[in-house]
Every structure is written in structure tokens, then in C-alpha cells.
Design an enzyme around this catalytic site. Sequence first.
Site, short mmCIF file in Angstrom:
data_model
loop_
_atom_site.label_atom_id
_atom_site.label_comp_id
_atom_site.label_asym_id
_atom_site.label_seq_id
_atom_site.Cartn_x
_atom_site.Cartn_y
_atom_site.Cartn_z
N ARG A 188 -33.34 -68.89 43.74
CA ARG A 188 -32.54 -70.01 43.22
C ARG A 188 -31.06 -69.76 43.50
NH1 ARG A 188 -31.95 -71.42 36.74
NH2 ARG A 188 -29.66 -71.44 36.75
N SER A 232 -31.65 -81.43 31.02
CA SER A 232 -30.20 -81.41 30.79
C SER A 232 -29.54 -82.62 31.43
CB SER A 232 -29.59 -80.13 31.35
OG SER A 232 -30.04 -78.99 30.64
N CYS A 257 -27.12 -70.61 31.53
CA CYS A 257 -28.06 -71.66 31.88
C CYS A 257 -27.47 -72.43 33.06
CB CYS A 257 -28.27 -72.59 30.68
SG CYS A 257 -29.02 -74.18 31.08
N GLY A 258 -28.32 -72.89 33.97
CA GLY A 258 -27.85 -73.57 35.17
C GLY A 258 -27.05 -74.83 34.90
N GLY A 290 -37.02 -69.19 30.89
CA GLY A 290 -36.19 -68.22 30.17
C GLY A 290 -35.42 -68.88 29.04
#
Length: 574
Positions: free
Chosen positions: A249, A440, A212-213, A104
Site C-alpha cells: 500500500r 471515511s 489511519c490512511g 487494523g
Amino acid sequence: MASSSVPPMITEEEARFEAEVSAVESWWRTDRFRLTRRPYSARDVVSLRGTLHHSYASDQMAKKLWRTLKSHQSAGTASRTFGALDPVQVTMMAKHLDTIYVSGWQCSSTHTATNEPGPDLADYPYNTVPNKVEHLFFAQLYHDRKQHEARVSMTREQRAKTPYVDYLRPIIADGDTGFGGATATVKLCKLFVERGAAGVHIEDQSSVTKKCGHMAGKVLVAVSEHINRLVAARLQFDVMGVETVLVARTDAVAATLIQSNVDLRDHQFILGATNPDFKRRSLAAVLSAAMAAGKTGAVLQAIEDDWLSRAGLMTFSDAVINGINRQNLPEYEKQRRLNEWAAATEYSKCVSNEQGREIAERLGAGEIFWDWDIARTREGFYRFRGSVEAAVVRGRAFAPHADLIWMETSSPDLVECGKFAQGMKASHPEIMLAYNLSPSFNWDAAGMTDEEMRDFIPRIAKMGFCWQFITLGGFHADALVTDTFAREFAKQGMLAYVERIQREERNNGVDTLAHQKWSGANYYDRYLKTVQGGISSTAAMGKGVTEEQFKEESRTGTRGLDRGGITVNAKSRL
């Protein structure tokens, strides 16, 4: 007198319905769904179906994905992959990897349905990621057809020398938070099935504040709300008669906020204020008063920071522990009470705040001040202490409704992975786990040697993480190649292209070297010739196509025309 007999059409309709219900019940009893819990019946599913039954190519891919992941789980290995941007990447990946990921984040930044790029806030139209799935799935189908045509046109000897590529690698796609309520999740999952996704993951963040995670400010939804999302997704898959793999998740490790305290499984991780001076001074009220007085910006932030620094924020458990330690008791009695509290409130028991207060009362700590409401944010969110334990609690709750559990993390930590895997396997020994090998993370700052980095995937695979992926691998690879090539092209012109692209394609056997062939010119020439009786004067790959230059032969070069032709080699693995 009217006849009381039931018309044949009605009895036939009922018989078809009952037969379909029986078929669904038999389907659910297969090994594929042995671990799956559904809060609805087969009758509910069949009632939601139409009379015209469809079959979906994605269902075949879902079954293939399930076999692939279970095989890795049994072997203690992992399917490793990364986010694919386009058909070029997905066809190159097919030669080396057994699954494909659609991110995504990548779609948000490079290919939304409105063509408006932005960060990963899931604020793009909900058909954005399904559209990318279809883009890649159609490419997979096309290159599979193209390869099939090429191979059946070869002799047996030629086929034996030509490696077969399985272009039909199952796609797992990013479903973000489900994009809203249950009906939004249902419609999103329907799109994914129709567009070719073999698997979908859905996370437990709030759809309104989704991040975003690896961004700050993540807000969780209650455990029960995310279970509803998973149930909605599974119901849609059942209605469509597909075995799409569902990944749950959780962002509970790094989350700092939660929408509500409605689910008792969340209570032990919610923070409350313990400073009794703040009893009638909620943060929201303090900030509202400051805003009414004209305070803005940095001043308002300073007021909030000051309130938080003096509020004594902690979990109810920590408040009770502090209360017991302050009691005027012999040390052995304090320790006895602390041990009793720890045993009674062990995190996997999911003790509610009400139950915790009863236990605290019994241990003489019932009068402590702890208030989770006055610490709420201006938006009304509760403060949350993220942890692996919180992720385990959520993973265990999600496991009966999902096929894989993914714990989003903030660093590549083997201890953290082991703790989560152990916590999950203790209650769900057969559950499959997923891991984001995130770009990241600053991997060079993770304290690992090169050897430890190389071994990271197989090491956590042995813990049960059988699907591992670099979410933005395609994005970063694309950026690196384009940036370095553009820089050198600006300096060296065509030499940069030949050295960095064309020769490297040739040296590595990359089939885009012959890009006309890769794109399927031969395949559509076959169409033309078939239509026109076997010949075509307008065939794309006929005499004059420049791709002939890439055959394994020497040709006269065009460098230094004033000095005569120079023979150069232009070899490729066509």
C-alpha cells in the site's frame, strides 16, 4: 594418521541442503512467482530454515486467494469484501463474499491485545491483528467442521436441498507499516502465517508516526525503505514455504511529509523554500528560538504558519519553471526551454535533484534559490507534495516485490483510479490492484448518483482493481444495528426485538435465528454420543431445548394469558 574422508553424516547433511535449495528454486520458477523479484537466493532461504519442516493451513488459503484474485483479474471483476469484527460476521459474510478483510483500525478500536482501545495509530501490540486473524480463522475452521458433520448426517435428498456454504474464505490482514525494522516485519509476518492469514498488506508510512490512511499528518518512508519491508515479508514467507499474498500500500496521494530524501525516486515530490530571504532562517531554527523565548501553543503555531506562507514552498521543478518564465527571453525561446525541461523531467523518469540541477543549469535556470532542508519540520521531516504521480512512482517500485498494489485515496474518484491504473499498467501490465472503498469517504457528497455508486465497484474492476474492500464495514454495520435496536428496545421492549431482530432473521433465512444450532450444539452432541456409545441423556439439543419452538409448526402463544392461549406461527428455515 587421521583419515581425510568426510563423515557420512556431513555428506548427507550437505545433500539434504542442496536438495532443498533445488526444490526452492523450482518453486520460484512456477507461474505463481513469475513476476516476483527477490534480492536473495534460494540458498539464503534454506539457510534460515530449521530441520523440522512445517505445513500451514494458511498456505492452502493463500493459494485459494491467489486463484480467486487471478480469476477476477482475468474476468475484469473484483472480489469485494469488508472488515469483519467477529465470528458472527465472518460466517454471515461467507455466504455472499469470497474473501475476508481484517482491519487494523477495527482491531485498534475494538479488540487490542491489551484490551485498551484507541484510534488507528498502530500503537497497539504487534500481535493484535494476528490475534484477530486467529479468532476469525478458528471460527471459519469450526463452522466448516460443523457443516461437514451436519451434511454427512443427511440423506442425499436432504443435502441436495441444503445450500453448501464455503466458510473457508481467505483472510487478508492489515500489517500496518510492519511494526518497525526488518526483524519486526519478519516476526509479524511469521505470526500472520501461523494464525491463518492468506494475505497481508504493508504500507509505506513511517512506523513511528503511522496514521489511519484518512487522517492528516502522514509521513512516508523512502521508497527504498518500504521495499526493504516488502523484501523482509517475502523472505519470511519463503522461509516458511508459503505463498502468502503480499499487498503493498502507498499513502503517497495525500501524504504531506517524508522521513528522508535518501531515495532519488522521491526527490521530484519534495518541497523546498524559494524565498532567498530565508536562506539562513530554517523553520526549525526559528521555532527553536521562539520556544526558547517562552512562546507556546497558538503563538508558536502562528510563527510556523507565517514562515510557511512566506517561504515560497514548491517542488524543484516548479522553481525551475518559474525561473525560466522570469528570464528575459523571447516567448518562443521560453517555451522551448519549458518544453525541454518537461520532457527531460517527466515524472516517470524519476530525475534526482542533482540531475535536475544539471538540466536547469543547461537551460539558464541554475542560479535559482531552492532549499529543501530549511523547510524541514521540527521533527526533521521533509515537506512532500502528494499526488497520483507519486503513488504511481512508488507503486512501480513496489510491484516487483508485491502481488497487489493499493493506492490509498481521499475520495472515490474514477479519474484518479483510471490515472493510477494506467500508470501502473504501463510498466507492469499484469499487476493486480486493490482499492479501499472507504467509509471515511462521504459517499453522498461524492457527486455520484445511486446508480453510479452501485456501478463503482465493477467500473474500477475493469481498470484492474480486482480486490476491493470496505475497511470498516463490519464496524459500521455493528454500530448501526446495535444503536437502532437499543433505541427501539428502550421504547418498545420485546416488540422491538421481535420486529427488528427475530422476525428479520426468520424472513431473511439468517441461521443465527436458531443460535444453539449455529453455535454447534448439535456438533458437540455428536461428540458426546460417540463417546458414550451412541446415546446421551445430557445432549444439549435433546428434549426440552427451547429451539424446538422455531421448527415449522404452530404453537400456543403466551400473550394475554388472562384471555387464554393465542396461536402464533414461529417458522424458521432450519
